[in-house]
Design a protein around this motif. Structure first.
Motif, PDB file in Angstrom:
ATOM      1  N   TRP A 180      65.127 -30.696 174.961  1.00  0.00           N
ATOM      2  CA  TRP A 180      65.014 -29.280 174.271  1.00  0.00           C
ATOM      3  C   TRP A 180      65.717 -29.033 172.978  1.00  0.00           C
ATOM      4  N   LYS A 181      66.787 -29.557 172.875  1.00  0.00           N
ATOM      5  CA  LYS A 181      67.742 -29.310 171.671  1.00  0.00           C
ATOM      6  C   LYS A 181      67.018 -30.103 170.445  1.00  0.00           C
ATOM      7  N   VAL A 182      66.577 -31.343 170.824  1.00  0.00           N
ATOM      8  CA  VAL A 182      66.002 -31.943 169.734  1.00  0.00           C
ATOM      9  C   VAL A 182      64.739 -31.614 169.338  1.00  0.00           C
ATOM     10  N   ILE A 183      63.943 -30.997 170.292  1.00  0.00           N
ATOM     11  CA  ILE A 183      62.769 -30.701 169.866  1.00  0.00           C
ATOM     12  C   ILE A 183      62.803 -29.273 169.041  1.00  0.00           C
ATOM     13  N   THR A 184      63.897 -28.529 169.355  1.00  0.00           N
ATOM     14  CA  THR A 184      64.072 -27.325 168.623  1.00  0.00           C
ATOM     15  C   THR A 184      64.400 -27.500 167.132  1.00  0.00           C
ATOM     16  N   SER A 185      65.199 -28.617 167.242  1.00  0.00           N
ATOM     17  CA  SER A 185      65.697 -29.025 165.692  1.00  0.00           C
ATOM     18  C   SER A 185      64.711 -29.480 165.050  1.00  0.00           C
ATOM     19  N   ALA A 218      66.738 -25.946 149.016  1.00  0.00           N
ATOM     20  CA  ALA A 218      66.820 -26.635 150.191  1.00  0.00           C
ATOM     21  C   ALA A 218      65.462 -27.592 150.295  1.00  0.00           C
ATOM     22  N   LYS A 219      64.846 -27.459 149.395  1.00  0.00           N
ATOM     23  CA  LYS A 219      63.371 -28.543 149.715  1.00  0.00           C
ATOM     24  C   LYS A 219      63.688 -29.769 149.894  1.00  0.00           C
ATOM     25  N   SER A 220      64.596 -30.443 149.120  1.00  0.00           N
ATOM     26  CA  SER A 220      65.019 -31.904 148.975  1.00  0.00           C
ATOM     27  C   SER A 220      65.661 -32.385 150.342  1.00  0.00           C
ATOM     28  N   ALA A 221      66.521 -31.304 150.727  1.00  0.00           N
ATOM     29  CA  ALA A 221      67.365 -31.483 152.034  1.00  0.00           C
ATOM     30  C   ALA A 221      66.592 -31.400 153.243  1.00  0.00           C
ATOM     31  N   VAL A 222      65.395 -30.880 153.567  1.00  0.00           N
ATOM     32  CA  VAL A 222      64.540 -30.803 154.709  1.00  0.00           C
ATOM     33  C   VAL A 222      63.213 -31.486 154.459  1.00  0.00           C
ATOM     34  N   SER A 223      63.149 -32.137 153.369  1.00  0.00           N
ATOM     35  CA  SER A 223      61.817 -33.071 153.123  1.00  0.00           C
ATOM     36  C   SER A 223      61.917 -34.623 153.857  1.00  0.00           C
ATOM     37  N   ALA A 261      65.388 -11.826 148.326  1.00  0.00           N
ATOM     38  CA  ALA A 261      66.581 -12.932 149.028  1.00  0.00           C
ATOM     39  C   ALA A 261      67.453 -12.075 149.962  1.00  0.00           C
ATOM     40  N   PRO A 262      67.702 -12.635 151.151  1.00  0.00           N
ATOM     41  CA  PRO A 262      68.679 -11.841 151.847  1.00  0.00           C
ATOM     42  C   PRO A 262      69.980 -11.947 151.362  1.00  0.00           C
ATOM     43  N   GLU A 263      71.022 -11.100 152.057  1.00  0.00           N
ATOM     44  CA  GLU A 263      72.431 -11.319 151.462  1.00  0.00           C
ATOM     45  C   GLU A 263      73.165 -12.726 152.330  1.00  0.00           C
ATOM     46  N   ASN A 264      74.115 -12.950 151.844  1.00  0.00           N
ATOM     47  CA  ASN A 264      74.972 -14.306 152.383  1.00  0.00           C
ATOM     48  C   ASN A 264      74.374 -15.457 151.882  1.00  0.00           C
ATOM     49  N   LEU A 265      73.568 -15.672 150.829  1.00  0.00           N
ATOM     50  CA  LEU A 265      73.159 -17.262 150.688  1.00  0.00           C
ATOM     51  C   LEU A 265      74.382 -17.937 150.570  1.00  0.00           C
ATOM     52  N   PRO A 266      74.454 -19.306 150.642  1.00  0.00           N
ATOM     53  CA  PRO A 266      75.311 -20.230 150.630  1.00  0.00           C
ATOM     54  C   PRO A 266      75.625 -20.569 149.038  1.00  0.00           C
ATOM     55  N   ASP A 267      76.736 -21.025 148.562  1.00  0.00           N
ATOM     56  CA  ASP A 267      76.771 -21.697 147.438  1.00  0.00           C
ATOM     57  C   ASP A 267      76.429 -22.931 147.545  1.00  0.00           C
ATOM     58  N   HIS A 268      75.175 -23.262 147.249  1.00  0.00           N
ATOM     59  CA  HIS A 268      74.479 -24.558 147.459  1.00  0.00           C
ATOM     60  C   HIS A 268      75.058 -25.527 146.498  1.00  0.00           C
ATOM     61  N   LYS A 269      75.537 -25.093 145.278  1.00  0.00           N
ATOM     62  CA  LYS A 269      75.901 -25.984 144.136  1.00  0.00           C
ATOM     63  C   LYS A 269      76.800 -27.002 144.603  1.00  0.00           C
ATOM     64  N   ASN A 270      77.581 -26.653 145.527  1.00  0.00           N
ATOM     65  CA  ASN A 270      78.882 -27.256 146.067  1.00  0.00           C
ATOM     66  C   ASN A 270      78.687 -27.910 147.536  1.00  0.00           C
ATOM     67  N   MET A 271      77.412 -27.815 148.109  1.00  0.00           N
ATOM     68  CA  MET A 271      77.110 -28.272 149.164  1.00  0.00           C
ATOM     69  C   MET A 271      76.452 -29.863 149.077  1.00  0.00           C
ATOM     70  N   THR A 272      76.565 -30.446 150.122  1.00  0.00           N
ATOM     71  CA  THR A 272      75.829 -31.729 150.152  1.00  0.00           C
ATOM     72  C   THR A 272      74.271 -31.677 150.872  1.00  0.00           C
ATOM     73  N   ASN A 273      73.472 -32.713 150.812  1.00  0.00           N
ATOM     74  CA  ASN A 273      72.105 -32.372 151.511  1.00  0.00           C
ATOM     75  C   ASN A 273      72.296 -32.109 152.940  1.00  0.00           C
ATOM     76  N   ASN A 274      72.998 -32.753 153.725  1.00  0.00           N
ATOM     77  CA  ASN A 274      73.355 -32.538 155.002  1.00  0.00           C
ATOM     78  C   ASN A 274      73.810 -31.371 155.231  1.00  0.00           C
ATOM     79  N   GLU A 275      74.702 -30.879 154.340  1.00  0.00           N
ATOM     80  CA  GLU A 275      75.340 -29.387 154.854  1.00  0.00           C
ATOM     81  C   GLU A 275      74.359 -28.174 154.572  1.00  0.00           C
ATOM     82  N   LYS A 333      70.979 -28.948 154.810  1.00  0.00           N
ATOM     83  CA  LYS A 333      70.180 -29.184 156.201  1.00  0.00           C
ATOM     84  C   LYS A 333      70.642 -28.291 157.130  1.00  0.00           C
ATOM     85  N   HIS A 334      72.020 -28.478 157.486  1.00  0.00           N
ATOM     86  CA  HIS A 334      72.447 -27.896 158.539  1.00  0.00           C
ATOM     87  C   HIS A 334      72.348 -26.326 158.620  1.00  0.00           C
ATOM     88  N   TRP A 335      72.714 -25.807 157.486  1.00  0.00           N
ATOM     89  CA  TRP A 335      72.687 -24.306 157.029  1.00  0.00           C
ATOM     90  C   TRP A 335      71.156 -23.930 157.497  1.00  0.00           C
TER      91      TRP A 335
END
Length: 326
Positions: A94-99, A119-124, A299-313, A315-317
């Motif tokens: 179920w965790k895999v399917i949810t992910s 986030a487009k490239s991170a989830v594509s 846009a909602p509040e508390n968006l991350p500072d994506h400029k300093n994040m990797t693609n994996n980070e 994607k996780h967010w």
């Protein structure tokens, strides 16, 4: 024209022989090809204003994966002793399917919410699973001759299997090899017709006439997507329900007049496009309601500072962000 057709048809056999010489196996699949003939297309009177033709199309699919280590006669395990837990979804499943669902929902959101473009490239990227690399490779599909045969008639099905048997003998003998078992199949109806036609020849004199090389006969998952789509419309498509955001009301609102939900089989493309639009719209609306957004530009509040994040980070967010929706 006939010379051109002969040259093209010969190239298909050559491609199959080359695959056999490389040690690869192939399976043959087929299905009816049904089409209407109108009055303007008829060359002579048939006693009808128009009629439907039933022909049969086949293709050889070269397999990238070999299962030579598996026995043809002994099962991998005793099914009577197979524990029921093997068929039940576990927490990790179920965790895999949810992910995976979170990734699919994220792709929709990055298309509609401008503030998620980062986030487009991170989830594509392709959703990774436990599938071996060879099974991800595209199989070589070689079209075979279209026959003026109808699978609804057993006499025609026997003729079709005769061509399959002749093809196998020609290819393998041309490669200097003994003819092995050749896997054939089609949809569930075709599989049943093939099995019945083979039983009709069970008492024939020679192995070729008994189609002994045509085995196993299995069904292909040709119509899985259509079945899923038909079930989707059976549950949600109600012509007497015109409430806003119901499936039928969206069909009317979007002017999808060809999306006939009561006849998905003959309107597959139109129904699929309506279902995709409907599901994507629901995902966007659910996101706006859950996060209390006025529109897709808010846009909602508390968006991350994506400029300093990797693609994996990122994607996780993103998967964490959409998980409550899933």
């Amino acid at each position: 024209m006939l010379e051109t057709m002969s040259a093209i048809s010969g190239s298909f056999n050559t491609e199959l022989i080359n695959s056999i010489q490389e040690g690869k196996k192939f399976r043959i699949v087929g299905d009816n090809i049904n089409f209407n003939i109108g009055v303007t297309n008829e060359r002579k009177s048939t006693g009808k204003a128009g009629h439907m033709e039933h022909w049969f199309g086949s293709a050889a699919i070269v397999q990238n994966v070999s299962f030579n280590d598996c026995s043809d006669t002994i099962p991998q395990c005793n099914l009577e002793q197979l524990p029921a837990e093997q068929f039940i979804m576990h927490d990790n499943d179920w965790k895999v399917i949810t992910s995976d669902m979170c990734i699919l929902v994220s792709r929709v959101l990055t298309d509609f919410f401008p503030w998620l473009n980062f986030a487009k490239s991170a989830v594509s990227n392709e959703i990774q699973g436990g599938t071996p690399l060879k099974m991800k490779l595209k199989n070589t599909v070689i079209p075979l001759q279209i026959q003026h045969k109808n699978e609804q008639k057993y006499a025609d099905v026997v003729d079709i299997l005769d061509t399959y048997q002749d093809l196998g003998e020609t290819l393998y003998q041309g490669s200097g090899l003994q003819v092995p078992q050749i896997h054939i199949g089609g949809d569930q109806l075709t599989r049943e017709r093939f099995s019945g036609a083979k039983r009709l020849r069970a008492a024939a004199l020679t192995a070729s006439e008994r189609f002994e090389n045509l085995s196993p006969i299995t069904f292909e998952l040709f119509h899985v997507q259509m079945t899923v789509l038909a079930t989707f419309f059976d549950i949600l498509y109600k012509a007497d329900c015109t409430e806003p955001f119901t499936l039928y009301s969206q069909k009317v609102r979007l002017l999808r007049k060809h999306a006939e939900g009561k006849d998905v089989k003959n309107h597959y493309d139109s129904c699929r496009d309506l279902a995709v639009s409907f599901i994507r719209a629901y995902i966007v609306e659910a996101t706006c309601q859950y996060f209390d957004l006025k529109n897709t530009d808010t846009a909602p509040e508390n968006l991350p500072d994506h400029k300093n994040m990797t693609n994996n980070e990122i994607k996780h967010w993103m998967t964490t962000f959409v998980q409550p929706l899933v």
